[in-house]
Design a protein around this motif. Structure first.
Motif, PDB file in Angstrom:
ATOM      1  N   UNK A 301      -2.359  11.689  10.169  1.00 43.44           N
ATOM      2  CA  UNK A 301      -1.280  11.770  11.154  1.00 43.44           C
ATOM      3  C   UNK A 301      -1.809  12.174  12.526  1.00 43.44           C
ATOM      4  N   UNK A 302      -0.981  11.942  13.530  1.00 39.89           N
ATOM      5  CA  UNK A 302      -1.372  12.260  14.906  1.00 39.89           C
ATOM      6  C   UNK A 302      -1.765  13.731  15.039  1.00 39.89           C
ATOM      7  N   UNK A 303      -1.027  14.624  14.362  1.00 40.98           N
ATOM      8  CA  UNK A 303      -1.326  16.054  14.459  1.00 40.98           C
ATOM      9  C   UNK A 303      -2.728  16.370  13.930  1.00 40.98           C
ATOM     10  N   UNK A 304      -3.108  15.725  12.847  1.00 47.88           N
ATOM     11  CA  UNK A 304      -4.446  15.954  12.269  1.00 47.88           C
ATOM     12  C   UNK A 304      -5.525  15.378  13.178  1.00 47.88           C
ATOM     13  N   UNK A 305      -5.262  14.216  13.760  1.00 47.42           N
ATOM     14  CA  UNK A 305      -6.208  13.617  14.703  1.00 47.42           C
ATOM     15  C   UNK A 305      -6.394  14.535  15.901  1.00 47.42           C
ATOM     16  N   UNK A 306      -5.325  15.151  16.379  1.00 45.18           N
ATOM     17  CA  UNK A 306      -5.415  16.074  17.519  1.00 45.18           C
ATOM     18  C   UNK A 306      -6.326  17.252  17.198  1.00 45.18           C
ATOM     19  N   UNK A 307      -6.225  17.763  15.980  1.00 48.45           N
ATOM     20  CA  UNK A 307      -7.093  18.874  15.574  1.00 48.45           C
ATOM     21  C   UNK A 307      -8.566  18.471  15.604  1.00 48.45           C
ATOM     22  N   UNK A 308      -8.860  17.262  15.141  1.00 49.31           N
ATOM     23  CA  UNK A 308     -10.254  16.802  15.130  1.00 49.31           C
ATOM     24  C   UNK A 308     -10.745  16.525  16.551  1.00 49.31           C
ATOM     25  N   UNK A 309      -9.881  16.064  17.421  1.00 54.23           N
ATOM     26  CA  UNK A 309     -10.271  15.878  18.821  1.00 54.23           C
ATOM     27  C   UNK A 309     -10.689  17.216  19.429  1.00 54.23           C
ATOM     28  N   UNK A 340      -3.716   8.403  22.201  1.00 51.34           N
ATOM     29  CA  UNK A 340      -3.362   9.012  23.488  1.00 51.34           C
ATOM     30  C   UNK A 340      -2.404  10.178  23.290  1.00 51.34           C
ATOM     31  N   UNK A 341      -1.470  10.027  22.355  1.00 46.39           N
ATOM     32  CA  UNK A 341      -0.544  11.110  22.023  1.00 46.39           C
ATOM     33  C   UNK A 341      -1.307  12.310  21.460  1.00 46.39           C
ATOM     34  N   UNK A 342      -2.240  12.029  20.542  1.00 45.11           N
ATOM     35  CA  UNK A 342      -3.040  13.101  19.947  1.00 45.11           C
ATOM     36  C   UNK A 342      -3.879  13.807  21.004  1.00 45.11           C
ATOM     37  N   UNK A 343      -4.396  13.034  21.942  1.00 45.37           N
ATOM     38  CA  UNK A 343      -5.203  13.619  23.023  1.00 45.37           C
ATOM     39  C   UNK A 343      -4.355  14.577  23.866  1.00 45.37           C
ATOM     40  N   UNK A 344      -3.137  14.174  24.161  1.00 44.85           N
ATOM     41  CA  UNK A 344      -2.249  15.020  24.951  1.00 44.85           C
ATOM     42  C   UNK A 344      -1.912  16.299  24.203  1.00 44.85           C
ATOM     43  N   UNK A 345      -1.677  16.166  22.888  1.00 46.90           N
ATOM     44  CA  UNK A 345      -1.365  17.347  22.088  1.00 46.90           C
ATOM     45  C   UNK A 345      -2.539  18.302  21.997  1.00 46.90           C
ATOM     46  N   UNK A 346      -3.756  17.744  21.968  1.00 44.73           N
ATOM     47  CA  UNK A 346      -4.950  18.584  21.803  1.00 44.73           C
ATOM     48  C   UNK A 346      -5.247  19.407  23.051  1.00 44.73           C
ATOM     49  N   UNK A 347      -4.878  18.891  24.210  1.00 44.57           N
ATOM     50  CA  UNK A 347      -5.124  19.593  25.451  1.00 44.57           C
ATOM     51  C   UNK A 347      -6.575  19.618  25.896  1.00 44.57           C
ATOM     52  N   UNK A 348      -7.415  18.698  25.356  1.00 40.77           N
ATOM     53  CA  UNK A 348      -8.846  18.714  25.701  1.00 40.77           C
ATOM     54  C   UNK A 348      -9.228  17.603  26.667  1.00 40.77           C
ATOM     55  N   UNK A 349      -8.231  16.821  27.120  1.00 45.84           N
ATOM     56  CA  UNK A 349      -8.528  15.741  28.045  1.00 45.84           C
ATOM     57  C   UNK A 349      -8.812  16.246  29.446  1.00 45.84           C
TER      58      UNK A 349
END
Length: 350
Positions: A301-309, A340-349
């Motif tokens: 899921x997007x949330x899990x992808x965000x964690x890995x980012x 792109x959604x996961x990137x925004x959630x991760x805050x690392x962009x």
């Protein structure tokens, strides 16, 4: 950390159209770069020129131009041409390929790859600088001694004389050389938890020439599959992993197989290779451990992808380029939007 898109190889017109659609969507989403590959099918300079003509802001890179395929002066000419036509959007990724392609496809002996790479980059940089090119080494001699040739300089006035150079490298000595000679590293099967082992070697190479890691681009290619179940997502990546671990090289000389072994998957790597080289492709795919795929991919899921980012950014990755495993163009576009959604959630962009 920035996002990139790795297009990989393509084999027909439909796949080329898919690549264009994904690159244009990646540009719309603000991705920094799209990379094209080559092996013994489509070449990437032609692909990149075609993409450059139909985009305006996204940078375009070769991942990789094969060193045995071209004389270094021709590579520099191609790089200068692509960079000029794209108004400074080209990144030159280089690699020695492997013994099967180098010797079987190009008829170039796969020997002394480190020395060959060092000479190659030296000539490329000389050409791009618009200096009169003279070089005397064990692999390349310009001009050839005793003949009618004379030292020349690039007649094109390139958009930039300092086009960034990346190296695709895996082994310890190659990683150190990458730090010493290149502006960026094209990595494969990189897991955040052990990235420091590779980056320490690159930093060692940079220290040799009085440089730090500041400004150096760490740019792995990472498989991406978004879906509710990571294990189901991993099934789409098994073929890719088995191809590299089992089939990219001979039994004696496969860099990706050695990498998997160093990562702790030696027994599985041997099994994958045995199946693949004996054309038992389903069995080779099945032998790829889920843990290996999960450690080196973005799955679920997007949330899990965000964690890995977040983990990749913390490990020192500066450009994370994804390989999309899509069923059609619409699926690929949706996957990029999910990233792109996961990137925004991760805050690392950036």
């Amino acid at each position: 950390m920035r996002l990139g898109l790795n297009l990989g190889y393509w084999a027909n017109a439909d796949q080329a159209k898919r690549n264009l659609a994904l690159v244009q969507e990646a540009e719309r989403l603000g991705f920094s770069v799209a990379w094209a590959a080559e092996a013994y099918g489509s070449d990437n300079p032609t692909t990149l020129a075609w993409l450059a003509a139909q985009t305006s802001t996204i940078e375009l890179g070769s991942a990789i131009m094969q060193i045995p395929a071209r004389q270094p002066a021709m590579t520099a000419m191609t790089a200068a041409t692509l960079d000029t036509l794209s108004e400074g959007r080209f990144r030159l990724g280089l690699g020695v390929s492997g013994p099967q392609v180098s010797e079987g496809w190009y008829g170039v002996a796969f020997d002394k790859p480190l020395a060959r790479t060092r000479e190659y980059i030296d000539v490329v940089r000389k050409v791009l600088s618009r200096k009169t090119v003279e070089h005397s080494g064990p692999t390349y001699q310009l001009p050839l001694p005793g003949g009618p040739g004379k030292a020349l300089k690039l007649s094109l006035h390139p958009y930039r004389t300092d086009i960034p150079i990346y190296l695709a490298s895996i082994g310890p000595k190659n990683l150190e050389l990458t730090g010493e000679l290149a502006d960026g590293w094209l990595a494969i099967f990189l897991e955040p938890e052990s990235a420091h082992e590779h980056l320490d070697l690159i930093a060692k190479g940079r220290a040799k020439v009085g440089k730090t890691m500041e400004g150096f681009d760490v740019a792995p290619s990472v498989p991406l599959v978004i879906g509710p179940d990571p294990e189901v997502c991993a099934e789409l990546v098994r073929g890719y992993a088995s191809l590299y671990i089992g089939g990219m090289g001979s039994k004696e000389q496969n860099f990706y197989n050695r990498l998997a072994t160093r990562m702790g998957y030696g027994e599985a790597a041997d099994e994958i290779q045995d199946h693949f080289l004996n054309k038992r492709y389903r069995e080779a795919m099945a032998a790829v451990p889920y843990e290996f795929v999960d450690r080196t991919s973005l799955l679920g899921p997007v949330e899990r992808v965000a964690e890995r980012l977040t983990a990749y950014a913390a490990a020192g990755v500066t450009t994370l380029s994804v390989s999309v495993f899509d069923s059609d163009i619409e699926d690929g576009v949706a996957t990029l939007r999910g990233l792109a959604d996961a990137m925004e959630r991760s805050g690392v962009g950036e």
